[in-house]
Design a protein around this motif. Structure first.
Motif, PDB file in Angstrom:
ATOM      1  N   PHE A 175      46.057  34.119  40.519  1.00  0.00           N
ATOM      2  CA  PHE A 175      46.023  34.735  41.850  1.00  0.00           C
ATOM      3  C   PHE A 175      45.571  33.747  42.932  1.00  0.00           C
ATOM      4  O   PHE A 175      45.486  34.116  44.105  1.00  0.00           O
TER       5      PHE A 175
ATOM      6  N   LEU B 259      50.710  52.944  43.722  1.00  0.00           N
ATOM      7  CA  LEU B 259      50.604  53.213  42.283  1.00  0.00           C
ATOM      8  C   LEU B 259      51.607  54.297  41.922  1.00  0.00           C
ATOM      9  O   LEU B 259      51.785  55.251  42.680  1.00  0.00           O
TER      10      LEU B 259
ATOM     11  N   HIS C  89      30.308  43.339  41.423  1.00  0.00           N
ATOM     12  CA  HIS C  89      31.733  43.197  41.096  1.00  0.00           C
ATOM     13  C   HIS C  89      31.842  43.231  39.572  1.00  0.00           C
ATOM     14  O   HIS C  89      32.318  42.280  38.948  1.00  0.00           O
ATOM     15  N   TRP C  90      31.297  44.292  39.000  1.00  0.00           N
ATOM     16  CA  TRP C  90      31.606  44.750  37.637  1.00  0.00           C
ATOM     17  C   TRP C  90      30.785  44.160  36.503  1.00  0.00           C
ATOM     18  O   TRP C  90      30.878  44.647  35.381  1.00  0.00           O
TER      19      TRP C  90
ATOM     20  N   ASN D  69      39.435  50.016  46.914  1.00  0.00           N
ATOM     21  CA  ASN D  69      40.838  49.700  46.692  1.00  0.00           C
ATOM     22  C   ASN D  69      41.641  50.962  46.982  1.00  0.00           C
ATOM     23  O   ASN D  69      41.730  51.842  46.139  1.00  0.00           O
TER      24      ASN D  69
ATOM     25  N   GLU E  16      41.296  36.789  35.088  1.00  0.00           N
ATOM     26  CA  GLU E  16      41.861  38.040  35.604  1.00  0.00           C
ATOM     27  C   GLU E  16      41.605  39.180  34.603  1.00  0.00           C
ATOM     28  O   GLU E  16      42.520  39.780  34.052  1.00  0.00           O
ATOM     29  N   TRP E  17      40.314  39.453  34.356  1.00  0.00           N
ATOM     30  CA  TRP E  17      39.894  40.604  33.543  1.00  0.00           C
ATOM     31  C   TRP E  17      40.677  40.697  32.234  1.00  0.00           C
ATOM     32  O   TRP E  17      40.755  39.698  31.528  1.00  0.00           O
TER      33      TRP E  17
ATOM     34  N   TRP F 133      42.914  37.310  48.245  1.00  0.00           N
ATOM     35  CA  TRP F 133      42.501  37.236  46.843  1.00  0.00           C
ATOM     36  C   TRP F 133      43.497  36.332  46.160  1.00  0.00           C
ATOM     37  O   TRP F 133      44.647  36.712  46.037  1.00  0.00           O
TER      38      TRP F 133
ATOM     39  N   GLN G 118      45.105  52.663  47.523  1.00  0.00           N
ATOM     40  CA  GLN G 118      46.522  52.446  47.234  1.00  0.00           C
ATOM     41  C   GLN G 118      47.165  53.818  47.100  1.00  0.00           C
ATOM     42  O   GLN G 118      46.674  54.652  46.341  1.00  0.00           O
TER      43      GLN G 118
ATOM     44  N   GLN H 111      34.465  36.241  37.389  1.00  0.00           N
ATOM     45  CA  GLN H 111      35.796  35.651  37.323  1.00  0.00           C
ATOM     46  C   GLN H 111      35.813  34.138  37.559  1.00  0.00           C
ATOM     47  O   GLN H 111      36.778  33.480  37.183  1.00  0.00           O
TER      48      GLN H 111
ATOM     49  N   TRP I 161      53.432  44.224  39.483  1.00  0.00           N
ATOM     50  CA  TRP I 161      52.949  45.042  40.598  1.00  0.00           C
ATOM     51  C   TRP I 161      54.015  45.122  41.682  1.00  0.00           C
ATOM     52  O   TRP I 161      54.565  44.080  42.095  1.00  0.00           O
TER      53      TRP I 161
ATOM     54  N   TYR J  22      46.870  46.078  47.032  1.00  0.00           N
ATOM     55  CA  TYR J  22      47.913  45.255  46.405  1.00  0.00           C
ATOM     56  C   TYR J  22      49.274  45.929  46.429  1.00  0.00           C
ATOM     57  O   TYR J  22      50.288  45.278  46.670  1.00  0.00           O
TER      58      TYR J  22
ATOM     59  N   TRP K 249      41.160  57.973  42.451  1.00  0.00           N
ATOM     60  CA  TRP K 249      41.299  56.548  42.821  1.00  0.00           C
ATOM     61  C   TRP K 249      40.908  56.314  44.278  1.00  0.00           C
ATOM     62  O   TRP K 249      40.198  55.368  44.604  1.00  0.00           O
TER      63      TRP K 249
ATOM     64  N   ASN L  89      32.280  46.640  44.696  1.00  0.00           N
ATOM     65  CA  ASN L  89      33.707  46.352  44.768  1.00  0.00           C
ATOM     66  C   ASN L  89      34.485  47.337  43.896  1.00  0.00           C
ATOM     67  O   ASN L  89      34.243  47.425  42.689  1.00  0.00           O
ATOM     68  N   GLU L  90      35.406  48.062  44.509  1.00  0.00           N
ATOM     69  CA  GLU L  90      36.373  48.897  43.792  1.00  0.00           C
ATOM     70  C   GLU L  90      35.732  49.783  42.720  1.00  0.00           C
ATOM     71  O   GLU L  90      36.039  49.662  41.524  1.00  0.00           O
TER      72      GLU L  90
ATOM     73  N   GLU M  39      40.645  42.030  50.051  1.00  0.00           N
ATOM     74  CA  GLU M  39      41.481  41.471  48.982  1.00  0.00           C
ATOM     75  C   GLU M  39      42.923  41.833  49.264  1.00  0.00           C
ATOM     76  O   GLU M  39      43.247  42.995  49.526  1.00  0.00           O
TER      77      GLU M  39
HETATM   78  C1  PNW Z   1      41.047  43.834  41.945  1.00  0.00           C
HETATM   79  N1  PNW Z   1      45.580  48.114  40.174  1.00  0.00           N
HETATM   80  O1  PNW Z   1      41.277  44.674  40.837  1.00  0.00           O
HETATM   81  C2  PNW Z   1      39.691  43.201  41.721  1.00  0.00           C
HETATM   82  O2  PNW Z   1      38.766  43.476  42.749  1.00  0.00           O
HETATM   83  C3  PNW Z   1      39.739  41.743  41.422  1.00  0.00           C
HETATM   84  O3  PNW Z   1      38.573  41.381  40.727  1.00  0.00           O
HETATM   85  C4  PNW Z   1      40.993  41.404  40.665  1.00  0.00           C
HETATM   86  O4  PNW Z   1      41.018  40.099  40.180  1.00  0.00           O
HETATM   87  C5  PNW Z   1      42.151  41.665  41.607  1.00  0.00           C
HETATM   88  O5  PNW Z   1      42.124  42.981  42.121  1.00  0.00           O
HETATM   89  C6  PNW Z   1      43.512  41.425  40.967  1.00  0.00           C
HETATM   90  O6  PNW Z   1      43.684  42.279  39.871  1.00  0.00           O
HETATM   91  C7  PNW Z   1      42.373  45.498  40.740  1.00  0.00           C
HETATM   92  O7  PNW Z   1      45.787  48.587  39.039  1.00  0.00           O
HETATM   93  C8  PNW Z   1      42.653  46.033  39.493  1.00  0.00           C
HETATM   94  O8  PNW Z   1      46.326  48.406  41.130  1.00  0.00           O
HETATM   95  C9  PNW Z   1      43.697  46.888  39.316  1.00  0.00           C
HETATM   96  C10 PNW Z   1      44.497  47.244  40.386  1.00  0.00           C
HETATM   97  C11 PNW Z   1      44.244  46.721  41.627  1.00  0.00           C
HETATM   98  C12 PNW Z   1      43.169  45.843  41.800  1.00  0.00           C
END
Ligand code: PNW
Length: 454
Positions: A417, A300, A127-128, A228, A408-409, A401, A230, A26, A328, A297, A252, A171-172, A354
């Motif tokens: 962010f 869901l 991290h992916w 992650n 951002e992917w 984060w 949620q 990123q 979100w 974050y 998840w 990561n995640e 994050e």
């Molecule tokens: C994370 N969702 O990804 C990643 O670890 C980061 O690389 C990314 O930039 C950041 O959050 C913000 O997106 C996520 O769908 C992707 O809830 C998707 C979700 C949450 C986090």
């Protein structure tokens, strides 16, 4: 002068660390420089229509060349720790075999600059950005990938273990496997339930194997995993949506953390995972670790959905829930509850690795970037974290984060962010109002540096 990291006495009296997080693909750019091999994200971004505006991470924040400036920004911010990730194909271009000295040297420079600035490096192995050469062999759907990952972990441990003590494996994992193999939106961009289930299990094996490698090679290592977590809520009260949300919760929130820390897959998916589990695997996966890295974050909102391999799709949050520009939901209470839940369920110290929000930030006529919505968000989420701590959650740190606006992917550069604005045309960095707010918060809560004389 003694080393005085940014810490504050927590409710439990354990030291508390403030930090920021980023990830390699990123921010680094230099996608094909100094011998770096391609990753599955380099490939994925080149497929037209995958990424907003067909953006790529080829240059991103150009952190590969500007890392010293970025470390200086962190030093001025006052953070005690920085979580970053190593790009596997930068240090091992084909993911196995030959190593790339120039790529390894980049992380030497970064780590040394951090230590010099008295910022503790927190190194995440994955991290992916999987090496494309391993993607060509099936990537995480290939069981051998777990063993290639262990070799990569050994390379990292031997090279940096004298200076880096904090390591996270993945990561995640739920995000990159679900988005990569089921829901769409991430590399490798395949929809295949069998590959998905295999990938889950192989990532779990890779985690356990890497923990063993790091433990044996790094003296005084402090090891963790980043999940992650949620809450998965049904978008409507319809029975099929309630069922879908429960299944999604198992994938998840449970498919990785439960086998890694409790030694079993969640009941709802246990039968589905069974075919891929060999004798001894669960013991290989469930290794003692030192902390739980939590990314969070929002909750869901899920619903039944015919058109993907697991039959679960995205629903919408109730209209009454406020949202970020990314759509979100903003629900700090869910963060408080998640911290309490994770702390209790897994019994490990928790580091929030994050949390943050995207915002359509712009530079004003004075050259400043004002982001009051982000400050509000951080205030309310840090407040929720403190409520959880007061209620007994063992939370030892909080990382925003992200340090920088970045790639951002699938949203490319359209979502910002960062607490530092990045002008992608010039690479210029502009600390936002939220950066100054966070610096003040850290200053106000960190103990004063004490001199040897006092
Ligand atoms: C994370 N969702 O990804 C990643 O670890 C980061 O690389 C990314 O930039 C950041 O959050 C913000 O997106 C996520 O769908 C992707 O809830 C998707 C979700 C949450 C986090």
């Amino acid at each position: 002068i003694t080393r005085a990291p940014a810490t504050v006495a927590a409710a439990s009296d354990a030291p508390f660390v403030w930090g920021v997080s980023t990830s390699s693909y990123q921010i680094e750019g230099a996608a094909a420089e100094d011998g770096k091999g391609p990753s599955i994200w380099d490939t994925y971004c080149r497929q037209p229509g995958r990424i907003t505006d067909n953006d790529t991470g080829d240059v991103a924040c150009d952190h590969y060349h500007r890392y010293a400036e970025d470390v200086a920004l962190m030093k001025a911010l006052g953070v005690g720790a920085y979580r970053f990730s190593v790009a596997w194909p930068r240090v091992q271009p084909k993911g196995r075999g030959a190593v790339n000295e120039a790529g390894l040297a980049f992380y030497d420079r970064l780590i040394d600059a951090l230590l010099e600035a008295r910022i503790e490096p927190w190194l995440c192995l994955y991290h992916w950005d999987l090496p494309q050469a391993l993607g060509d062999l099936g990537g995480w759907a290939n069981r051998d990938c777990a063993f290639w990952f262990a070799d990569y972990a050994a390379l990292i441990a031997r090279r940096y273990g004298d200076r880096v003590k904090r390591f996270a494996t993945f990561n995640e994992s739920s995000v990159f496997t679900l988005f990569g193999f089921v829901m769409g939106g991430q590399a490798p961009g395949i929809a295949d339930r069998t590959m998905f289930h295999r990938a889950i299990h192989h990532v779990n094996l890779a985690h356990g194997g890497a923990i063993d490698v790091l433990r044996s090679l790094v003296k005084d290592a402090s090891l963790g995993i980043v999940h992650n977590i949620q809450p998965s809520r049904a978008a409507t009260p319809a029975a099929e949506d309630v069922k879908a949300a429960a299944l999604f919760d198992a994938y998840w929130n449970g498919a990785f953390a439960d086998p890694q820390l409790l030694g079993h897959y969640p009941a709802l998916i246990a039968d589905l995972m069974e075919p891929w589990i060999a004798a001894g695997d669960i013991a290989r996966i469930c290794r003692p670790i030192d902390w739980f890295g939590l990314n969070h974050y929002s909750p869901l909102y899920m619903r039944a959905f015919d058109d993907n391999p697991i039959g679960v799709g995205w629903g919408a949050a109730p209209d009454s829930v406020p949202r970020t520009s990314f759509g979100w939901p903003i629900e700090p209470d869910a963060f408080r509850d998640t911290l309490l839940h994770v702390s209790k369920r897994y019994g490990l110290p928790v580091y929030v690795l994050e949390n943050g929000r995207s915002n359509p930030d712009v530079v004003d006529e004075k050259g400043a970037v004002n982001d009051p919505d982000r400050i509000e968000f951080l205030k309310s989420y840090i407040g929720a974290m403190n409520q959880a701590r007061a209620a007994g959650a063992d939370v030892r740190g909080y990382f925003v984060w992200s340090l920088l606006d970045n790639f951002e992917w699938s949203s490319g550069f359209s979502q910002r962010f960062g607490i530092v604005y990045v002008d992608y045309a010039t690479g210029q960095r502009i600390p936002k109002a939220s950066y100054h707010w966070y610096a003040d918060l850290i200053r106000a809560t960190a103990p004063r540096p004490h001199s040897a004389a006092s």
